[in-house]
Motif scaffolding. Structure first.
Motif, PDB file in Angstrom:
ATOM      1  N   ARG A 130       9.213   4.105  -7.618  1.00  0.00           N
ATOM      2  CA  ARG A 130       9.076   5.562  -7.527  1.00  0.00           C
ATOM      3  C   ARG A 130       8.327   5.980  -6.250  1.00  0.00           C
ATOM      4  O   ARG A 130       8.661   6.967  -5.625  1.00  0.00           O
ATOM      5  CB  ARG A 130       8.332   6.065  -8.760  1.00  0.00           C
ATOM      6  N   HIS A 131       7.319   5.210  -5.905  1.00  0.00           N
ATOM      7  CA  HIS A 131       6.525   5.507  -4.714  1.00  0.00           C
ATOM      8  C   HIS A 131       6.986   4.637  -3.560  1.00  0.00           C
ATOM      9  O   HIS A 131       7.398   3.502  -3.751  1.00  0.00           O
ATOM     10  CB  HIS A 131       5.045   5.226  -4.978  1.00  0.00           C
ATOM     11  N   MET A 132       6.893   5.173  -2.356  1.00  0.00           N
ATOM     12  CA  MET A 132       7.188   4.376  -1.173  1.00  0.00           C
ATOM     13  C   MET A 132       6.001   3.441  -0.954  1.00  0.00           C
ATOM     14  O   MET A 132       4.869   3.894  -0.798  1.00  0.00           O
ATOM     15  CB  MET A 132       7.374   5.283   0.045  1.00  0.00           C
ATOM     16  N   LEU A 133       6.255   2.159  -0.964  1.00  0.00           N
ATOM     17  CA  LEU A 133       5.212   1.167  -0.738  1.00  0.00           C
ATOM     18  C   LEU A 133       5.487   0.444   0.566  1.00  0.00           C
ATOM     19  O   LEU A 133       6.635   0.140   0.895  1.00  0.00           O
ATOM     20  CB  LEU A 133       5.164   0.156  -1.879  1.00  0.00           C
ATOM     21  N   ILE A 134       4.423   0.169   1.284  1.00  0.00           N
ATOM     22  CA  ILE A 134       4.545  -0.542   2.552  1.00  0.00           C
ATOM     23  C   ILE A 134       3.832  -1.885   2.390  1.00  0.00           C
ATOM     24  O   ILE A 134       2.616  -1.926   2.184  1.00  0.00           O
ATOM     25  CB  ILE A 134       3.924   0.272   3.701  1.00  0.00           C
ATOM     26  N   LEU A 159       0.835  -1.200   0.000  1.00  0.00           N
ATOM     27  CA  LEU A 159       0.000   0.000   0.000  1.00  0.00           C
ATOM     28  C   LEU A 159       0.865   1.244   0.000  1.00  0.00           C
ATOM     29  O   LEU A 159       1.982   1.233   0.516  1.00  0.00           O
ATOM     30  CB  LEU A 159      -0.894   0.013   1.238  1.00  0.00           C
ATOM     31  N   LYS A 160       0.324   2.318  -0.568  1.00  0.00           N
ATOM     32  CA  LYS A 160       0.997   3.610  -0.476  1.00  0.00           C
ATOM     33  C   LYS A 160       0.809   4.143   0.943  1.00  0.00           C
ATOM     34  O   LYS A 160       0.049   3.593   1.745  1.00  0.00           O
ATOM     35  CB  LYS A 160       0.418   4.586  -1.493  1.00  0.00           C
ATOM     36  N   LEU A 161       1.492   5.229   1.241  1.00  0.00           N
ATOM     37  CA  LEU A 161       1.513   5.789   2.592  1.00  0.00           C
ATOM     38  C   LEU A 161       0.105   6.075   3.125  1.00  0.00           C
ATOM     39  O   LEU A 161      -0.251   5.651   4.225  1.00  0.00           O
ATOM     40  CB  LEU A 161       2.354   7.070   2.590  1.00  0.00           C
ATOM     41  N   LYS A 162      -0.695   6.780   2.354  1.00  0.00           N
ATOM     42  CA  LYS A 162      -2.041   7.151   2.802  1.00  0.00           C
ATOM     43  C   LYS A 162      -2.926   5.918   2.979  1.00  0.00           C
ATOM     44  O   LYS A 162      -3.716   5.840   3.925  1.00  0.00           O
ATOM     45  CB  LYS A 162      -2.663   8.117   1.789  1.00  0.00           C
TER      46      LYS A 162
END
Length: 82
Positions: A64-68, A32-35
């Motif tokens: 490119r995006h921080m994924l968790i 998931l993305k941060l939000k």
């Protein structure tokens, strides 16, 4: 042979990993993305940033995006269970 593909999901900005199998129609989110991670845990985005800064949650910054990863969120939640 297992083939894996990363695709966009019905949730805006969600990333899903799915097995390329004609018999498998399910798409399961793996990260998931941060939000979205904040919504998953029921906290604010700033709280997620603080948890990352403290080293309590480890994001994947390979893209490119921080994924968790959801497994990382589950690991974090597991530490609070008694």
């Amino acid at each position: 042979m297992l083939q894996i593909s990363v695709v966009g999901g019905p949730v805006s900005g969600a990333f899903y990993i799915m097995e390329l199998n004609p018999n498998c129609s399910a798409v399961n989110p793996r990260a998931l993305k941060l939000k979205q991670a904040a919504n998953y845990l029921g906290v604010s985005s700033n709280s997620i940033r603080r948890l990352i800064k403290r080293g309590l949650i480890k994001p994947n910054r390979a893209l490119r995006h921080m994924l968790i990863p959801i497994s990382e969120l589950e690991r974090f939640l597991g530490g609070w269970q008694q």
